[in-house]
Design an enzyme around this catalytic site. Structure first.
Site, PDB file in Angstrom:
ATOM      1  N   SER A  79      29.750  53.290  23.660  1.00 38.04           N
ATOM      2  CA  SER A  79      30.604  54.342  24.066  1.00 38.04           C
ATOM      3  C   SER A  79      30.775  55.027  25.590  1.00 38.04           C
ATOM      4  CB  SER A  79      29.584  55.978  23.672  1.00 38.04           C
ATOM      5  OG  SER A  79      30.259  57.184  24.681  1.00 38.04           O
TER       6      SER A  79
ATOM      7  N   ASN B 205      34.059  49.939  19.631  1.00 39.55           N
ATOM      8  CA  ASN B 205      33.826  51.877  19.976  1.00 39.55           C
ATOM      9  C   ASN B 205      35.943  52.332  20.499  1.00 39.55           C
ATOM     10  OD1 ASN B 205      33.256  53.969  20.691  1.00 39.55           O
ATOM     11  ND2 ASN B 205      31.073  53.164  21.057  1.00 39.55           N
TER      12      ASN B 205
ATOM     13  N   ASN C  42      30.714  57.647  27.286  1.00 38.01           N
ATOM     14  CA  ASN C  42      30.667  58.975  27.665  1.00 38.01           C
ATOM     15  C   ASN C  42      28.944  59.021  28.054  1.00 38.01           C
ATOM     16  OD1 ASN C  42      33.912  59.378  26.382  1.00 38.01           O
ATOM     17  ND2 ASN C  42      33.014  59.373  24.658  1.00 38.01           N
ATOM     18  N   THR C  43      28.999  58.448  27.941  1.00 35.96           N
ATOM     19  CA  THR C  43      26.829  58.480  28.451  1.00 35.96           C
ATOM     20  C   THR C  43      27.178  57.420  29.540  1.00 35.96           C
ATOM     21  OG1 THR C  43      26.082  58.906  26.623  1.00 35.96           O
ATOM     22  CG2 THR C  43      24.737  57.854  28.480  1.00 35.96           C
TER      23      THR C  43
ATOM     24  N   ASN D 265      37.901  62.035  23.059  1.00 28.33           N
ATOM     25  CA  ASN D 265      37.142  62.383  23.095  1.00 28.33           C
ATOM     26  C   ASN D 265      35.601  62.516  24.596  1.00 28.33           C
ATOM     27  OD1 ASN D 265      34.271  61.381  22.280  1.00 28.33           O
ATOM     28  ND2 ASN D 265      35.665  60.435  21.509  1.00 28.33           N
TER      29      ASN D 265
ATOM     30  N   PHE E 119      27.274  62.315  22.977  1.00 29.57           N
ATOM     31  CA  PHE E 119      26.251  62.090  22.096  1.00 29.57           C
ATOM     32  C   PHE E 119      25.157  64.129  22.172  1.00 29.57           C
ATOM     33  CE2 PHE E 119      25.081  56.901  22.880  1.00 29.57           C
ATOM     34  CZ  PHE E 119      26.064  57.101  22.315  1.00 29.57           C
TER      35      PHE E 119
ATOM     36  N   LYS F 104      26.982  47.553  17.872  1.00 30.67           N
ATOM     37  CA  LYS F 104      28.263  48.038  18.098  1.00 30.67           C
ATOM     38  C   LYS F 104      28.906  48.293  19.606  1.00 30.67           C
ATOM     39  CE  LYS F 104      31.305  51.996  16.777  1.00 30.67           C
ATOM     40  NZ  LYS F 104      32.164  53.386  16.070  1.00 30.67           N
TER      41      LYS F 104
END
Length: 341
Positions: free
Chosen positions: A179, A250, A181-182, A112, A116, A221
């Site tokens: 994450s 994560n 993805n940022t 994915n 966010f 995390k």
């Protein structure tokens, strides 16, 4: 056969994000009609005190599945011992362009790059307050992050805003710095940036503790893609800034296990079975450095009760599920809770 095993083939014919939303919406409707309990196993009663929190059992919901707190009561009915909602950011944001979720069924994995996507922290807090699970004293953690538009140098400002917004309603707060993805978010795991971030958060938490008269547990995390030096530095900072627990881990940016599969090279975070070994390795390293001083929540690649037991053997006290639910269904919650009881 379980109800989920009958529904899964149809859901897996859909786009993963569409299937995700359809499944959660259907679950909400079934719960509202009082039907959900007929299709899910009875919860495992295994009371635990974790960081001062009264968990129903040792299996929690990982952040990411319910980003906005829209499905709290239905998810609680699946038998989790606690729930984690988010990641939420100070301001609403749409996330990354679609498609942004890819199912790799041959590997029991998901990639994915959601980014966010959420309605903002205020909307989430309102939904938490409206949930029966929260009103009845259920343990709900709020996972906070920074907005994509916020420069990494100002990330601490977003985390402090999030901390202040969720403090009164959350059982615990998770700081998500892992994450992929940022843009640049994982840079916050470096020693200097993490020290600065945790210093800002510690000051804010001290003030909030005085204001509300209660010290809420704070979790961090981290990613599975850390080398031993990184893990040791993070462990030292967890102790220095009195972080109450660490969530490991994560999603991963490692692709060797799925590179040969369709969608295996998609950008984003890889979760599910391929992250299991990486996650366990990070847990083991953290346990070596932390001992019993800070507990570990094990996440990543849990698709069976034996996988949950592996997390405990590596050093985790409790576990969280996400991708395993997609592939195995609600029965996995009971299976893991029984394995850890």
């Amino acid at each position: 056969m379980s109800a989920y095993s009958l529904l899964r083939p149809g859901l897996f014919c859909l786009d993963p994000e569409q299937a995700h939303n359809l499944a959660l919406g259907s679950m909400d409707r079934a719960h509202a009609l009082g039907l959900l309990s007929h299709f899910v196993p009875k919860p495992v009663i295994d009371p635990q005190i974790f960081c001062g929190l009264p968990l129903g059992n040792r299996v929690g919901l990982a952040a990411g599945l319910d980003k906005d707190g829209k499905h709290i009561d239905a998810l609680a009915a699946l038998g989790f011992g606690f729930l984690e909602i988010g990641t939420v950011t100070p301001l609403p944001q749409p996330g990354n362009p679609k498609p942004r979720m890819f199912r790799l069924s041959q590997a029991d994995a998901i990639i994915n790059r959601m980014g966010f996507n959420n309605d903002g922290v205020d909307a989430c807090v309102a939904r938490v307050k409206a949930s029966r699970y929260w009103q009845s004293g259920g343990v709900i953690g709020l996972n906070i992050g920074k907005n994509a538009s916020t420069p990494i140098e100002a990330a601490a400002d977003d985390y402090v805003i999030g901390l202040k917004k969720v403090y009164a309603v959350s059982s615990y707060i998770t700081v998500n710095i892992s994450s992929p993805n940022t843009k640049n978010l994982r840079a916050l795991q470096g020693e200097d940036m993490l020290r600065s971030l945790l210093s800002s958060i510690q000051l804010a938490r001290t003030a909030l503790c005085d204001e509300h008269g209660v010290r809420k547990p704070l979790f961090l995390k981290i990613a599975p893609d850390l080398d031993p030096t990184d893990i040791r530095l993070i462990a030292d900072l967890l102790l220095e800034f009195e972080i109450d627990a660490v969530i490991a881990t994560n999603t991963t940016i490692e692709r060797s296990a799925v590179a040969h599969l369709e969608h295996g090279a998609e950008a984003g975070g890889l979760s599910g079975a391929p992250v299991r070994t990486l996650s366990n390795s990070v847990i083991e390293s953290l346990k070596q450095h932390l001992g019993s001083r800070i507990p570990i929540i094990g996440v990543g690649g849990i698709l069976s009760g034996s996988d949950a037991q592996e997390k405990r053997a590596a050093g985790a006290s409790v576990v969280q599920l996400y991708s395993g639910l997609i592939f195995k269904g609600p029965e996995l919650v009971r299976e893991c809770a029984l394995a850890l009881k």
